[in-house]
Design a protein around this motif. Structure first.
Motif, short mmCIF file in Angstrom:
data_model
loop_
_atom_site.label_atom_id
_atom_site.label_comp_id
_atom_site.label_asym_id
_atom_site.label_seq_id
_atom_site.Cartn_x
_atom_site.Cartn_y
_atom_site.Cartn_z
N LEU A 60 0.84 -1.19 0.00
CA LEU A 60 0.00 0.00 0.00
C LEU A 60 0.87 1.25 0.00
O LEU A 60 1.97 1.24 0.57
N LEU A 61 0.35 2.29 -0.61
CA LEU A 61 0.94 3.61 -0.52
C LEU A 61 -0.01 4.43 0.35
O LEU A 61 -1.18 4.60 0.01
N LEU A 62 0.49 4.88 1.48
CA LEU A 62 -0.28 5.71 2.39
C LEU A 62 0.03 7.17 2.07
O LEU A 62 1.19 7.58 2.04
N LEU A 63 -1.01 7.92 1.79
CA LEU A 63 -0.90 9.34 1.45
C LEU A 63 -1.65 10.16 2.49
O LEU A 63 -2.74 9.76 2.92
N GLN A 64 -1.07 11.27 2.91
CA GLN A 64 -1.73 12.10 3.92
C GLN A 64 -1.44 13.57 3.63
O GLN A 64 -0.28 13.95 3.44
N ASN A 65 -2.50 14.39 3.63
CA ASN A 65 -2.29 15.82 3.40
C ASN A 65 -1.93 16.52 4.71
O ASN A 65 -1.91 15.90 5.78
N GLU A 66 -1.69 17.81 4.63
CA GLU A 66 -1.27 18.57 5.81
C GLU A 66 -2.36 18.72 6.86
O GLU A 66 -2.09 19.04 8.00
#
Length: 185
Positions: free
Chosen positions: A108-114
């Motif tokens: 998985l690629l975990l992406l998180q914004n600010e």
């Protein structure tokens, strides 16, 4: 007379091995990931020299406009019931994006914004992941073999690990509680 054409840098798509250019290699072992995994008791019971991931990249000029090309090899394993993962980071220059290409393995690629909003993308051979600017990213190996992903990013982007000192909003776990992995050689 035929002109001589030099062979450009290459990547072996099935394995992620880089060739035909000067390379830099960095290994990250468990002891370098203190505070990344949730189960601190399980973390301290694991071999601190267990290699969690290797990054190999072409040695590139670092001028504005130049690009880095590298491959992360994230090994299968867990700390407690949490899958092996990369440290994860924002870019120092937040507006800079990145592209990942799945080469082998599953994860998985975990992406998180600010603002702390997180989402996941499945990484498989052939998958393409466009990571926009202002987005932290982390690879997680949920499979039983090495997860390898090719990455391309601006040389000027930099890494900001401190912005995630309290971690990502999501954790990916499995039901078994074992400490598996690969020991660095």
């Amino acid at each position: 007379m035929k002109p001589s054409l030099p062979l450009p840098p290459q990547v072996a798509w099935a394995s992620g091995a880089l060739a035909n250019g000067p390379r830099i290699r960095k290994s990250t072992c468990l002891h370098q990931l203190d505070g990344v995994f949730a189960d601190t008791l399980a973390f301290h019971q694991c071999d601190p020299h267990q290699c969690v991931y290797d990054v190999e990249m072409f040695d590139s000029p670092t001028a504005d406009g130049a690009l880095y090309v590298g491959v992360t090899h994230l090994y299968p394993g867990k700390v407690g019931n949490e899958y092996f993962m990369t440290r994860g980071h924002f870019h120092q220059r937040r507006e800079q994006g990145e592209v990942y290409f799945g080469l082998r393995g599953t994860g998985l690629l975990l992406l998180q914004n600010e603002q702390g909003e997180a989402r996941l993308e499945k990484v498989t051979p052939g998958s393409v992941h466009i990571i926009p600017g202002f987005t932290a990213h982390r690879l997680i190996n949920t499979g039983s073999e090495t997860l390898s992903a090719l990455a391309v990013w601006p040389c000027s982007a930099g890494h900001d690990y401190a912005a995630l000192s309290s971690g990502f909003a999501l954790r990916i776990t499995d039901e078994s509680e074992v400490c598996h992995g690969r020991t660095a050689v």
